[in-house]
Write an enzyme that holds these catalytic residues in place. Structure first.
Site, PDB file in Angstrom:
ATOM      1  N   GLU A 122       0.872  -1.166   0.000  1.00 29.12           N
ATOM      2  CA  GLU A 122       0.000   0.000   0.000  1.00 29.12           C
ATOM      3  C   GLU A 122       0.916   1.224   0.000  1.00 29.12           C
ATOM      4  O   GLU A 122       1.754   1.376   0.880  1.00 29.12           O
ATOM      5  CB  GLU A 122      -0.882  -0.035   1.255  1.00 29.12           C
ATOM      6  CG  GLU A 122      -1.906   1.076   1.323  1.00 29.12           C
ATOM      7  CD  GLU A 122      -2.573   1.164   2.708  1.00 29.12           C
ATOM      8  OE1 GLU A 122      -2.588   0.159   3.455  1.00 29.12           O
ATOM      9  OE2 GLU A 122      -3.036   2.259   3.037  1.00 29.12           O
TER      10      GLU A 122
ATOM     11  N   ASP B 157      -4.322  10.589   9.723  1.00 23.95           N
ATOM     12  CA  ASP B 157      -2.997  10.081  10.060  1.00 23.95           C
ATOM     13  C   ASP B 157      -2.408  10.725  11.305  1.00 23.95           C
ATOM     14  O   ASP B 157      -2.598  11.906  11.564  1.00 23.95           O
ATOM     15  CB  ASP B 157      -2.042  10.304   8.880  1.00 23.95           C
ATOM     16  CG  ASP B 157      -2.315   9.317   7.748  1.00 23.95           C
ATOM     17  OD1 ASP B 157      -2.255   8.104   8.024  1.00 23.95           O
ATOM     18  OD2 ASP B 157      -2.601   9.757   6.633  1.00 23.95           O
TER      19      ASP B 157
ATOM     20  N   TYR C  27     -11.288  -3.001   4.836  1.00 23.10           N
ATOM     21  CA  TYR C  27     -10.259  -2.478   5.742  1.00 23.10           C
ATOM     22  C   TYR C  27     -10.913  -2.153   7.080  1.00 23.10           C
ATOM     23  O   TYR C  27     -11.709  -1.213   7.167  1.00 23.10           O
ATOM     24  CB  TYR C  27      -9.658  -1.217   5.115  1.00 23.10           C
ATOM     25  CG  TYR C  27      -8.398  -0.668   5.755  1.00 23.10           C
ATOM     26  CD1 TYR C  27      -8.258  -0.530   7.129  1.00 23.10           C
ATOM     27  CD2 TYR C  27      -7.343  -0.238   4.947  1.00 23.10           C
ATOM     28  CE1 TYR C  27      -7.102  -0.010   7.689  1.00 23.10           C
ATOM     29  CE2 TYR C  27      -6.186   0.288   5.498  1.00 23.10           C
ATOM     30  CZ  TYR C  27      -6.073   0.408   6.863  1.00 23.10           C
ATOM     31  OH  TYR C  27      -4.940   0.930   7.423  1.00 23.10           O
TER      32      TYR C  27
END
Lengths: 270, 399
Positions: free
Chosen positions: A48, A59, A173
């Site tokens: 990825e 993030d 995911y």
């Protein structure tokens, strides 16, 4: 090889998938290429690659810093496409890109997907694009044969989970915790419970991979042991880049070692 | 044409707005929308908010005829909507009280907020202090350095200030950090956003709480002049004071509206914060709207003498109103804003915020071109005490 094929083969061998994340273009396009090939050769099953964005709200500090380094090195989406194509020309491994929606939007979603497909990108992960906003994106990606990997969380309720699964291809995911990317000390009970809760909805139809916070082999085995088909490791690999900015030999050595150790934890117990 | 006050429809103003957020936040913003729809029509909620706005904030704020300024310019009559007189010194409190009260009704005890100049942070700290909630405010370290007084004010009011050292260390980064906190603590935490930006339902909620500005203005101008104004002028950073003034007039076709952005040094210099005037469509902080970005979609840093306008995006409803031509958007430079700041101070004895000075500077140009029997209302969104240091530096004085 496509993402689904990779999972099928691993399944036959009784292995879980190791999905290695790295921010593309960090610290430079050249070293980034080496890092990615190292992760692939040392046992990751899927790569990825993050296309850096100036404001990565999903993030934590490690990947934020990597995004800044990469942008400062002049990385743009085309540079990442080129890295993908180069990698795929040498190694048979599925590659997914992770980025924020504005990067696609600015280029034009259709244009972005066409280019991605031309450069042999297998899948996309867009953490700030919920299904409500994703109809056009999904349709266009499907036409280009690119998997649309959507995310679910420990708080995703069954009805929404089903809707998200309708939009998802490649793998689902599962975000392991409430929070942003970055190392956590342990795999929490919440993560294990979430895998067990979600697995019945994915079993036999789509692989389930878990990410956020995982960085030790025992995390990986615990995730796989609880029923996940794959584990995603990102910040731990990115941190190695941060710690070895002036020593690319040591950088590659440490990436190799960590990838090997993590991969071994996905193998069937003897 | 359909009515303009029915938006957002399914979270969008035309194509603008939406909910571009991580999946973790989807259930949370849906819960917020449901709670808001429930409480906004609840008579106890409305009564309680009205009570605080009247007795605590000091509303209604006055609509003041700036006769000296009008005389000097020799054109249209200029009225000032005196949001600078609201408690805390700006319109920000209308929104923070509304949202803090909503958070309290929702059972959330921890409030997080972002702040650029510190005005929204202070207004959040005030609302949380009076309602007994815990406030934590994210602020860029660059901004903390520029706005030391407001940092201290927030701390005195009992708020915890979290320095943000990422990115450009300014407002956009403090929003990023607040969003990251919210993703992590969504179950217990209410994110009290400070402008008509972010994912749906925020642009709607903040607008609704700020609409009191326009409703009061309408009533007051009818009482004073017996008719509606010819033009409304307000500054636009995220755009909350502007939408608050404009929205109740959207269906009054004869009322022209002007949203004024920060042209910084100048638009051509690239050092500005004029997202609508000089930006392009993008997706940022949860919304599709006009943003300042490069050709690859990376968000750019901004520049303005006024910290409150120093933001590379704009509320999605403004992008919509621009797209249909209902509001005209223009930009004013640092220099023009500074002149207007001095002008109002000298001629009317009112020290305006540098943000509001952008609207004032534009009104001066506009009023001159209009007839003496016409009326312009300018939103004086805040007072300028906070800007004394910046203005002194510009004037070469030390304080």
């Amino acid at each position: 090889m496509m993402i689904s094929e990779s999972f099928r083969e691993l399944h036959r061998r009784g292995e879980g998938a190791l999905i290695g994340f790295i921010t593309g273009g960090d610290p430079s396009p050249k070293i980034s290429q080496q890092i990615i090939e190292t992760i692939a050769k040392e046992g990751a099953d899927i790569i990825e690659i993050g296309i850096p964005f100036s404001d990565p709200i999903a993030d934590g500090p490690t990947i934020q810093a990597a995004s800044n380094r990469s942008l400062n090195a002049g990385t743009n989406p085309q540079a990442i496409f080129d890295i993908v194509k180069e990698t795929k020309s040498r190694i048979e491994i599925p590659i997914a890109l992770m980025t924020y929606y504005n990067v696609l939007f600015k280029m034009g979603v259709q244009n972005f997907l066409t280019k991605a497909s031309e450069h042999r990108v297998d899948g996309l992960i867009i953490p700030d694009l919920p299904i409500e906003e994703a109809a056009e994106y999904r349709e266009l990606a499907e036409k280009q044969g690119i998997d649309t990997i959507f995310l679910v969380t420990p708080s995703t309720l069954p009805n929404r989970l089903k809707d998200i699964l309708n939009y998802t291809s490649g793998f689902l995911y599962l975000i392991s915790i409430y929070g942003v990317t970055g190392k956590r000390d342990d795999v929490s009970q919440l993560t294990i419970q979430s895998i067990k809760r979600i697995k019945p909805y994915t079993a036999g139809t789509i692989p389930l991979a878990v990410g956020f916070g995982l960085h030790k082999p025992e995390h990986i085995s615990s995730i796989i042991g609880s029923g996940a088909d794959g584990a995603i490791v990102g910040s731990a690999l990115v941190k190695i880049v941060e710690n070895n900015l002036n020593d690319s030999i040591k950088l590659i050595e440490q990436i190799s070692t960590l990838t090997r150790n993590l991969k071994s934890a996905t193998l069937p117990k003897k | 044409m359909s009515r303009l006050d029915i938006y957002p429809i399914d979270g969008k103003f035309g194509k603008y707005g939406g909910r571009f957020v991580p999946e973790t936040l989807m259930p949370v913003i849906k819960e917020l929308e449901e709670s808001y729809q429930k409480f906004k029509n609840d008579s106890n909620f409305k009564k309680e908010l009205e009570y605080y706005l009247r007795d605590f904030v000091g509303r209604p704020t006055t609509l003041y005829y700036a006769s000296n300024l009008t005389k000097i310019l020799g054109g249209a009559k200029i009225y000032l909507k005196r949001e600078d007189l609201a408690h805390g010194g700006a319109h920000k409190i209308n929104n923070t009280l509304g949202q803090a009260l909503l958070a309290k009704k929702m059972g959330k005890k921890r409030i997080i907020a972002e702040t650029g100049a510190g005005q929204h942070g202070v207004a959040t700290a005030i609302a949380c202090a009076v309602l007994g909630l815990k406030a934590e405010v994210y602020m860029g370290t660059e901004d903390m350095e520029r706005q030391k007084l407001n940092v201290f004010r927030m701390r005195m009011l009992g708020a915890e200030v979290h320095p943000v050292d990422s990115g450009s260390k300014t407002l956009k980064d403090s929003i990023n950090e607040a969003l990251r906190d919210w993703v992590t603590n969504a179950q217990t935490t209410y994110y009290l956003i400070g402008s008509v930006v972010g994912p749906h339902p925020y642009p709607m909620i903040v607008r609704d709480f700020q609409c009191i500005i326009g409703h009061e203005t309408k009533e007051q101008i009818l009482a004073k002049e017996g008719r509606l104004p010819d033009a409304l002028v307000a500054c636009v950073g995220g755009g909350s004071n502007a939408i608050g003034l404009f929205h109740p007039f959207l269906e009054d076709a004869n009322v022209k509206m002007y949203g004024i952005e920060a042209a910084g040094e100048s638009i051509t210099s690239g050092k500005h914060a004029a997202s609508i005037s000089a930006g392009s469509e993008g997706v940022f902080h949860g919304m599709l709207t006009y943003v300042l970005q490069d050709e690859n979609g990376q968000i750019q840093t901004t520049s303005s003498i006024s910290a409150g306008l120093d933001y590379p995006g704009v509320g999605p409803e403004h992008s919509f109103l621009k797209s249909i031509g209902r509001v005209q958007y223009d930009a004013i430079t640092d220099k023009e804003a500074l002149e207007a700041f001095i002008d109002l101070t000298r001629n009317e004895g009112i020290v305006p915020a540098l943000e509001s000075s952008h609207a004032l500077a534009y009104s001066k140009k506009l009023a001159k071109k209009m007839n003496k029997d016409q009326i312009v209302v300018v939103n004086l969104s805040g007072r300028g005490d906070k800007d004394a240091e910046v203005v002194a530096t510009q004037k070469g004085a030390m304080i």
